[in-house]
Motif scaffolding. Structure first.
Motif, PDB file in Angstrom:
ATOM      1  N   TRP A   9       0.829  -1.189   0.000  1.00  0.00           N
ATOM      2  CA  TRP A   9       0.000   0.000   0.000  1.00  0.00           C
ATOM      3  C   TRP A   9       0.874   1.255   0.000  1.00  0.00           C
ATOM      4  N   VAL A  36     -12.677   4.604   7.376  1.00  0.00           N
ATOM      5  CA  VAL A  36     -12.077   3.361   6.891  1.00  0.00           C
ATOM      6  C   VAL A  36     -13.133   2.599   6.104  1.00  0.00           C
ATOM      7  N   VAL A  37     -12.791   2.223   4.901  1.00  0.00           N
ATOM      8  CA  VAL A  37     -13.697   1.467   4.050  1.00  0.00           C
ATOM      9  C   VAL A  37     -13.042   0.121   3.764  1.00  0.00           C
ATOM     10  N   LYS A  38     -13.723  -0.958   4.087  1.00  0.00           N
ATOM     11  CA  LYS A  38     -13.184  -2.287   3.815  1.00  0.00           C
ATOM     12  C   LYS A  38     -13.639  -2.740   2.433  1.00  0.00           C
ATOM     13  N   VAL A  39     -12.681  -3.213   1.652  1.00  0.00           N
ATOM     14  CA  VAL A  39     -12.968  -3.683   0.303  1.00  0.00           C
ATOM     15  C   VAL A  39     -12.268  -5.020   0.089  1.00  0.00           C
ATOM     16  N   SER A  40     -12.745  -5.772  -0.879  1.00  0.00           N
ATOM     17  CA  SER A  40     -12.093  -7.032  -1.236  1.00  0.00           C
ATOM     18  C   SER A  40     -10.817  -6.718  -2.008  1.00  0.00           C
ATOM     19  N   GLU A  43     -11.803  -5.412  -5.395  1.00  0.00           N
ATOM     20  CA  GLU A  43     -12.318  -4.044  -5.347  1.00  0.00           C
ATOM     21  C   GLU A  43     -11.173  -3.049  -5.142  1.00  0.00           C
ATOM     22  N   ARG A  44     -10.237  -3.397  -4.273  1.00  0.00           N
ATOM     23  CA  ARG A  44      -9.073  -2.540  -4.034  1.00  0.00           C
ATOM     24  C   ARG A  44      -8.299  -2.336  -5.340  1.00  0.00           C
TER      25      ARG A  44
END
Length: 142
Positions: A9, A36-40, A43-44
């Motif tokens: 990252w 904070v947004v959680k993504v797969s 998706e990231r």
């Protein structure tokens, strides 16, 4: 880092900063809020790819997408458009089947089917409708 090794990252953030074409205007008092947004992973990857394509950071891409003054369509609009596209796809498949049957009959008998004009008109109607839906999805074109 090898060609197949995923980028960290921090590495991505540094590269995105280097690619950024213009800086976001400073906000009076700075930007201290954090969400904070959680993504797969997929998706990231998509968010990162779109950010890179736009020359911005992923955070800026998401902030701009959510806070824009004129969102192109709501989630409900998108669901309705997807439903319409699926209906048009189903109708076009049925018309395509009819055209194949007419082509086979024409090749066999050497004569055009009587309802060929009607079928071609249906193809044009459905193609026009799909075009309208796509135009609504992408109002400024590609």
């Amino acid at each position: 880092m090898s060609e197949h090794e995923p980028e960290s990252w921090d590495q991505h953030r540094n590269r995105a900063r280097a690619l950024r074409r213009k800086r976001t205007e400073n906000h009076p008092g700075g930007r201290s809020g954090r969400i904070v947004v959680k993504v797969s992973p997929a998706e990231r990857d998509e968010i990162v790819a779109q950010a890179e394509a736009g020359g911005v950071t992923p955070a800026r891409l998401l902030r701009d997408a959510v806070l824009r003054d004129d969102p192109p369509y709501t989630a409900e609009d998108l669901r309705e458009l997807i439903t319409q596209l699926f209906r048009a796809q189903t109708a076009l498949r049925a018309v395509g089947t009819n055209l194949n049957q007419m082509a086979k009959a024409t090749n066999t008998t050497g004569e055009l089917a009587d309802d060929l004009a009607h079928t071609l008109a249906a193809v044009r109607r459905y193609a026009d409708r799909v075009g309208e839906v796509v135009d609504h999805l992408v109002p400024d074109g590609l």
